[in-house]
Structures are given as structure tokens and as C-alpha cells.
Design an enzyme around this catalytic site. Structure first.
Site, PDB file in Angstrom:
ATOM      1  N   TYR A 138       1.000  -1.226   0.070  1.00 39.87           N
ATOM      2  CA  TYR A 138       0.088  -0.033  -0.003  1.00 39.87           C
ATOM      3  C   TYR A 138       0.621   1.390   0.119  1.00 39.87           C
ATOM      4  O   TYR A 138       0.595   2.142   0.666  1.00 39.87           O
ATOM      5  CB  TYR A 138      -0.769  -0.023   1.254  1.00 39.87           C
ATOM      6  CG  TYR A 138      -1.869  -0.901   1.472  1.00 39.87           C
ATOM      7  CD1 TYR A 138      -2.621  -1.510   0.330  1.00 39.87           C
ATOM      8  CD2 TYR A 138      -1.610  -1.996   2.663  1.00 39.87           C
ATOM      9  CE1 TYR A 138      -3.554  -2.686   0.965  1.00 39.87           C
ATOM     10  CE2 TYR A 138      -2.542  -3.072   2.900  1.00 39.87           C
ATOM     11  CZ  TYR A 138      -3.477  -3.332   1.770  1.00 39.87           C
ATOM     12  OH  TYR A 138      -4.150  -4.413   1.936  1.00 39.87           O
TER      13      TYR A 138
ATOM     14  N   TYR B 122     -13.782  -4.671   4.264  1.00 40.20           N
ATOM     15  CA  TYR B 122     -12.394  -5.151   3.781  1.00 40.20           C
ATOM     16  C   TYR B 122     -12.433  -6.621   3.911  1.00 40.20           C
ATOM     17  O   TYR B 122     -12.410  -7.174   4.960  1.00 40.20           O
ATOM     18  CB  TYR B 122     -11.171  -4.399   4.288  1.00 40.20           C
ATOM     19  CG  TYR B 122     -10.098  -4.839   3.646  1.00 40.20           C
ATOM     20  CD1 TYR B 122      -9.539  -4.760   2.630  1.00 40.20           C
ATOM     21  CD2 TYR B 122      -9.314  -5.881   4.477  1.00 40.20           C
ATOM     22  CE1 TYR B 122      -8.287  -5.104   2.048  1.00 40.20           C
ATOM     23  CE2 TYR B 122      -7.973  -6.269   4.196  1.00 40.20           C
ATOM     24  CZ  TYR B 122      -7.460  -6.092   2.882  1.00 40.20           C
ATOM     25  OH  TYR B 122      -6.340  -6.424   2.433  1.00 40.20           O
TER      26      TYR B 122
ATOM     27  N   ASP C  79     -16.631 -12.761   8.280  1.00 40.33           N
ATOM     28  CA  ASP C  79     -15.130 -12.320   8.162  1.00 40.33           C
ATOM     29  C   ASP C  79     -14.630 -11.984   9.582  1.00 40.33           C
ATOM     30  O   ASP C  79     -14.695 -10.930   9.739  1.00 40.33           O
ATOM     31  CB  ASP C  79     -14.796 -11.648   7.079  1.00 40.33           C
ATOM     32  CG  ASP C  79     -13.362 -11.567   7.097  1.00 40.33           C
ATOM     33  OD1 ASP C  79     -12.584 -11.846   7.650  1.00 40.33           O
ATOM     34  OD2 ASP C  79     -12.883 -10.722   5.625  1.00 40.33           O
TER      35      ASP C  79
ATOM     36  N   LYS D  62      -4.823 -13.167  10.928  1.00 38.36           N
ATOM     37  CA  LYS D  62      -4.338 -12.011  11.765  1.00 38.36           C
ATOM     38  C   LYS D  62      -3.659 -12.719  13.273  1.00 38.36           C
ATOM     39  O   LYS D  62      -2.857 -13.281  13.221  1.00 38.36           O
ATOM     40  CB  LYS D  62      -5.410 -10.733  11.750  1.00 38.36           C
ATOM     41  CG  LYS D  62      -5.581 -10.284  10.523  1.00 38.36           C
ATOM     42  CD  LYS D  62      -5.543  -8.738  10.661  1.00 38.36           C
ATOM     43  CE  LYS D  62      -5.240  -8.242   9.182  1.00 38.36           C
ATOM     44  NZ  LYS D  62      -6.183  -8.116   8.423  1.00 38.36           N
TER      45      LYS D  62
END
Ligand SMILES: *Cc1c(COP(=O)(O)O)cnc(C)c1O
Length: 417
Positions: free
Chosen positions: A19, A146, A235, A264
């Protein structure tokens, strides 16, 4: 210790950062080591970490139990593939994750969250084919969401965040709708019969700006999916493992999805690992004598043994140490520090849930300058545009957290001056 210019200068010319516009992005901070909630910079200074490396290092960095689990696994067997082989850590972890999320369900391991979501989408499509002979090829997701950076997952991200314009014509067209317009969603699912699943980040939309919604919204989604016949995918890659104050947002909301994705914080930030959990009902559509009904997916490092060993150790820590109490204490401190900021004219909104506190600013500002001021103050905070947020490790001390919240408050005060 000072920076060895050969690795930094020589390496930075070839490293392509995530990014980032490499030409204009500020030079990344060189980190030599980590310790608890601190990043030890190459130059010797330490910064208090408000992000926990994209929300992963929930037990703090270098937790001795996680490091020990990784070492032991590395000594014994770094990894064997799950094609035709199996090892204890993956089997144990699958059983534990299924029990905690969708009892009776099945767990498929991958190495990144995006792939876990890809697998969830693939399972949803194949579920309808296997169970009803139907071709359902579309998904419904939500603005502000996202779900990853691969092509299928980009297609279900927020259209702006997911760069839909840039990749127009390449991404499959999905229905990305407003999370507030549930009547519209009901009508959409009633009208379009090729919807495989509804995909949502439960309670907090993370990377899209730390936007929170109520458990009621999720209960309503469950109802609509049941009524209209679509699968519901949670999610939980951001929300899982305590971030919202419960082990999973699904628990907190009291809503059971059909498929759940995890990543994560699964290994406490020590190793890349992700998982897709399917309910017993969804899995039943694959369990058949027909080889064509098998799930056709297989990452090379599926069930990475070091990752699974660390994930098991991380779950042990959740059982043995008061992590969720720590999250509750963090929530109280974040609320006490940030709620008063609502009075500031520079602040549009304040959102606190579990170990996540966000201050949304009312107007664009110089993000790079703010980042630099944070570093100057000895804290590492990485705003998502106008949203300045903290997602610290759950073990962070009150004094360290105080320094982080003070930095955010001061920034808000500075902008309203
Ligand atoms: C980070 C994230 C992903 C993608 O995970 P990666 O490991 O970066 O591929 C997907 N969904 C959510 C909710 C996330 O926060």
C-alpha cells in the site's frame, strides 16, 4: 547500535512495500527488535506500538510461551504438507477452532486471510452446486468492508477501498450494499436467485475505517439469509481472538454464521496462518462418494506446523491468562480517553469496542505530518486516512496505553485549534 547502511540503503532500493507509493512514501522505520508492546528501532529508540502489527500481536511481541512453542516445533518438524500427511498441531488446532466457533464443523487452513476468504467464497459456490445442483456465482457484501487483496476478495471489498475502478473489467461484479439498508438487502436476495452468500465483518469493519455496527444488524442478516436461502459468512479475521471483547464477534452478537474466516491474531503475530471454518451443515454437502464434490483447494503450506503450534499456544494463553478481562479494561480506558473528544469540532465520531478505539476526524488533514509527530512522541500509530485508531496488544500497561491515547487526543486538539 546504528544502522548498517548496506542492508538498509541497498535493500530499500529493491523492497516494494504494501500500500505504498514508493516514490513519495516516507522512509520506513528500521526496527531491530520487539519487546512487549514496543518496537525497538535500529537507532536505539523504542516506540510504543498502537497497531500491534496489523492487529496480530495480541499477547505482545516475543511472548515466551509462543516463542517456546515455535522453537519446539522447529526442532521436531518445521512442517509436513497436509497432502496425504497430517501432524498433531494441525489436528489439535482444527478440533479446538471448530469447538470454539462452529461445533461439529470443519477447518481448512491457509496462510493468509485473503486466501481464507477465497476459500470461504469457493466453499459457498460449491455448496450450492453440490447440495442443490444450482449455479450461484454472486456475493453480497457491504460498503466499508475489507476482505483481502486477491481478485475475488477485492470484488467484495468496499468499491473505493477495493480499487474497483482501477480493476474494472477484471473483478467479478458483486453486490456491495449499505449495511444500514437491510430491507434493500432482503429485496435484493428475493429478486436475484444466484446469490451464494452474504459476507460481512461482524461488529467492526476494520481496515475500511473501524466502523462499528450493532449485534441487531447481524441477527437481522441471519434472519434474511435463512429466509431467502443464502449462506452467511462472518469474516472474523480482524474481530476474532478477543478484539471485540469476546473471543469471537459471533459469540458477542449471539449469531451463528455458516462459514467463518480467521487469521491475523490466530498465531499472536508470530507466524502467518489463516483458517476457514465451515459449519457441519455446509461441510455435509462436500462429504460424498463423488470425487467431484470435494473441495478443490490446497495451499502448499496449508496447516503450516510452526503456525499451528504457535496458534495452539496462543489459545492456551487465552485459557490461562485473563486476556478478555484485559480487553475489557482497555475498552474502559479507551472510552474514558476518547469520549470527551466528541466535543471537539475537529472530531466527527468516536468509536470504541473492545480493544479498538477510533477517532474519526471531520476533515482531511496532513496524515504524514501527524505520523511524524506520533513518532516524535515515541508512539507508533498509523491512521486509516481520517480515522486515527488504536488496536494495541491486550497486555498493554495502563501507562503505555495512556501515552497512546494522549498522543491521539493531542492530535485532535491540535487540529481543532
Ligand atoms: C486483514 C484482513 C483480511 C486479509 O488478510 P491477509 O492476511 O492480509 O490476506 C481479510 N479480512 C479482514 C476482515 C481483514 O482484516
Amino acid at each position: 547500535m546504528t544502522t548498517d547502511p548496506s542492508w538498509l540503503e541497498g535493500g530499500l532500493r529493491h523492497l516494494w512495500a504494501p500500500y505504498a507509493q514508493m516514490k513519495t512514501a516516507p522512509r520506513p522505520l528500521a526496527v531491530r527488535a520487539t519487546q512487549g508492546c514496543r518496537l525497538i528501532l535500529d537507532e536505539g529508540r523504542a516506540l510504543i506500538d498502537g497497531v500491534a502489527s496489523w492487529w496480530t500481536a495480541v499477547h505482545g511481541y516475543n511472548h515466551p510461551r509462543l516463542i517456546e512453542a515455535a522453537r519446539r516445533q522447529l526442532d521436531e518438524m518445521p512442517h509436513v504438507m497436509l497432502g496425504g500427511l497430517v501432524h498433531e498441531q494441525a489436528a489439535r488446532l482444527a478440533a479446538r477452532l471448530a469447538r470454539m466457533t462452529l461445533p461439529g464443523g470443519r477447518v481448512f487452513f491457509s496462510e493468509s486471510g485473503s486466501v481464507a476468504v477465497e476459500v470461504a467464497m469457493k466453499i459457498a459456490v460449491q455448496y450450492w452446486r453440490n447440495s442443490a445442483g444450482e449455479t450461484r456465482s454472486r456475493f453480497v457484501s457491504f460498503k466499508g468492508g475489507y476482505h483481502g487483496d486477491t481478485f475475488a476478495t477485492m470484488s467484495v471489498c468496499d468499491p473505493e477501498e477495493g480499487m474497483h475502478a482501477l480493476f474494472a473489467g477484471v473483478l467479478p461484479a458483486q453486490h456491495v450494499v449499505d449495511l444500514c439498508d437491510l430491507d434493500g438487502l432482503r429485496a435484493l436476495l428475493g429478486r436475484e436467485k444466484n446469490m451464494a452468500a452474504v459476507l460481512v465483518e461482524p461488529l467492526i469493519q476494520g481496515a475500511g475505517g473501524m466502523r462499528v455496527h450493532e449485534a441487531r444488524t447481524l441477527r437481522c442478516l441471519r434472519e434474511i439469509c435463512d429466509e431467502q436461502g443464502a449462506l452467511l459468512i462472518f469474516d472474523e479475521i480482524f474481530t476474532g481472538f478477543g478484539r471485540t471483547g469476546a473471543m469471537f464477534a459471533a459469540n458477542k452478537a449471539g449469531v451463528v454464521p455458516d462459514i467463518m474466516t480467521l487469521g491475523k491474531a490466530l498465531t499472536g503475530g508470530v507466524a502467518p496462518l489463516a483458517a476457514t471454518v465451515a459449519s457441519a451443515r455446509v461441510y455435509a454437502a462436500f462429504h460424498d462418494d463423488d470425487p467431484a464434490k470435494a473441495l478443490m483447494h490446497g495451499p502448499t503450506f496449508s496447516g503450516y506446523a510452526v503456525g499451528c503450534a504457535v496458534a495452539n499456544a496462543s489459545l492456551d494463553l487465552f485459557e490461562e491468562e485473563p486476556r478478555l478481562h484485559e480487553v475489557a479494561a482497555i475498552e474502559a480506558m479507551l472510552a474514558a480517553a476518547f469520549e470527551p473528544l466528541r466535543a471537539s469540532k475537529a472530531v466527527k465520531d468516536v468509536r470504541v469496542l473492545g480493544a479498538m478505539g477510533a477517532v474519526e476526524l471531520a476533515a482531511p488533514y496532513d496524515v504524514e505530518a501527524a505520523r511524524a509527530r506520533f513518532i516524535e512522541r515515541g508512539v507508533f500509530i498509523r491512521p486509516l486516512g481520517q480515522v486515527i485508531y488504536l488496536t494495541p496488544a491486550y497486555v498493554i500497561g495502563a501507562d503505555e496505553l495512556g501515552l497512546l491515547t494522549a498522543a491521539v487526543s493531542e492530535e485532535a486538539a491540535r487540529l481543532s485549534a
